[in-house]
Design an enzyme around this catalytic site. Sequence first.
Site, PDB file in Angstrom:
ATOM      1  N   GLY A  33       0.819  -1.213   0.000  1.00 31.26           N
ATOM      2  CA  GLY A  33       0.000   0.000   0.000  1.00 31.26           C
ATOM      3  C   GLY A  33       0.848   1.255   0.000  1.00 31.26           C
ATOM      4  CG  HIS A  34       3.236   2.279   3.343  1.00 29.99           C
ATOM      5  ND1 HIS A  34       3.149   1.154   4.121  1.00 29.99           N
ATOM      6  CD2 HIS A  34       2.698   3.284   4.069  1.00 29.99           C
ATOM      7  CE1 HIS A  34       2.586   1.464   5.274  1.00 29.99           C
ATOM      8  NE2 HIS A  34       2.300   2.748   5.269  1.00 29.99           N
ATOM      9  CD  GLN A 149     -10.801   7.552   0.411  1.00 28.61           C
ATOM     10  OE1 GLN A 149     -10.388   8.545  -0.188  1.00 28.61           O
ATOM     11  NE2 GLN A 149     -11.767   7.589   1.321  1.00 28.61           N
ATOM     12  CG  ASP A 151      -5.280   5.458   7.569  1.00 32.08           C
ATOM     13  OD1 ASP A 151      -5.793   4.670   8.374  1.00 32.08           O
ATOM     14  OD2 ASP A 151      -4.149   5.303   7.103  1.00 32.08           O
ATOM     15  CD  GLN A 154      -3.692   9.771   8.477  1.00 33.10           C
ATOM     16  OE1 GLN A 154      -3.284   9.318   9.533  1.00 33.10           O
ATOM     17  NE2 GLN A 154      -3.205   9.391   7.290  1.00 33.10           N
ATOM     18  CG  LEU A 185      -2.258  -4.351   1.221  1.00 40.76           C
ATOM     19  CD1 LEU A 185      -1.215  -3.864   0.223  1.00 40.76           C
ATOM     20  CD2 LEU A 185      -1.827  -5.682   1.817  1.00 40.76           C
ATOM     21  CB  SER A 186      -3.537  -2.405   7.770  1.00 48.01           C
ATOM     22  OG  SER A 186      -3.198  -1.838   9.031  1.00 48.01           O
TER      23      SER A 186
END
Length: 328
Positions: A33-34, A149, A151, A154, A185-186
């Site tokens: 994800g990052h 998206q 978060d 945030q 993903l996290s």
Amino acid sequence: MSTAVLHEGEELRARTRTGQRVVVMTMGALHEGHATLIRTARERAGADGEVVVTVFVNPLQFGAGEDLDRYPRTLDADVKIAEQAGADAVFAPSADEVYPGGQPQVRITAGPMGERLEGASRPGHFDGMLTVVAKLLHLTRADVALFGQKDAQQLALIRRMVRDLNFDVEIVAVPTVREDDGLALSSRNRYLSPEERRSALVLSRALFAGRDRHAAQEALRARAAQNPATRARAQALGALGEARAAADAHAVAFPGGPAAVLAAARQVLDGAARLQPPVALDYLALIDPADLTDVRDGFEGEAVLAVAARVGTTRLIDNLPLTFGARQ
């Protein structure tokens, strides 16, 4: 390319800049994800721009009993992922660099938007998040900053801060990256046992159920607008294959109705507490990202269907963006 690793703001300020500086803020433990965020930043920056990835585990975002001490610190691996995704620099400051003299006495408050949803379960979390984002925007002197998206609250608060406080930076949202089975993903997914991970899939399934009901209702709304007669509307429903939607008087009365979307998602979550291991629901909400208020029937515009729950000792969040009343 070789990615520079910087630890002080002065090192970052000394770098020669030509095009835009595009920043991706993380707390480390980077995953695909990052990497997607970084690749998107690389595309946005272009050949003349610069991509900076920040890695900082912000103590202000962790409340009592939360996982600050066990939050993974994997800087070497993070640098490799950032480099492969196209980052020019990784800015990994110490706590003393970000908060010289200790925790700041003056902080940014999230206000009422920070007290709902995640804020209700994590008091002060968003004050800490906005404070560090503001500081990192200043330290990096970003022209553009990308956020995921996933978060959603945030993202909404950062956009509001930038607007309300006149930050000279563009905030860009990047869609959530998911596993093949739908799990968002996290970094916290690594805490899940195989059994807990299977149970956690109920969150994305609930969101997809709400999305599918929304899509059917929006299609119904468009068909009804083109064919206002009762018979024509029934034929349009039949063509869609939506026997359930045809039987749902609420959906017919309020095409694209938020209540029906929530009901579809909630139906999937009804059995979450009976899963083995169980999933403890915190909230399911359909909100306006402009101010995080609940979306009601008759609403038109952008909305977010959001869910949060605890699986074992791990708290997970997920969401999907929806558009109500879109012109066809």
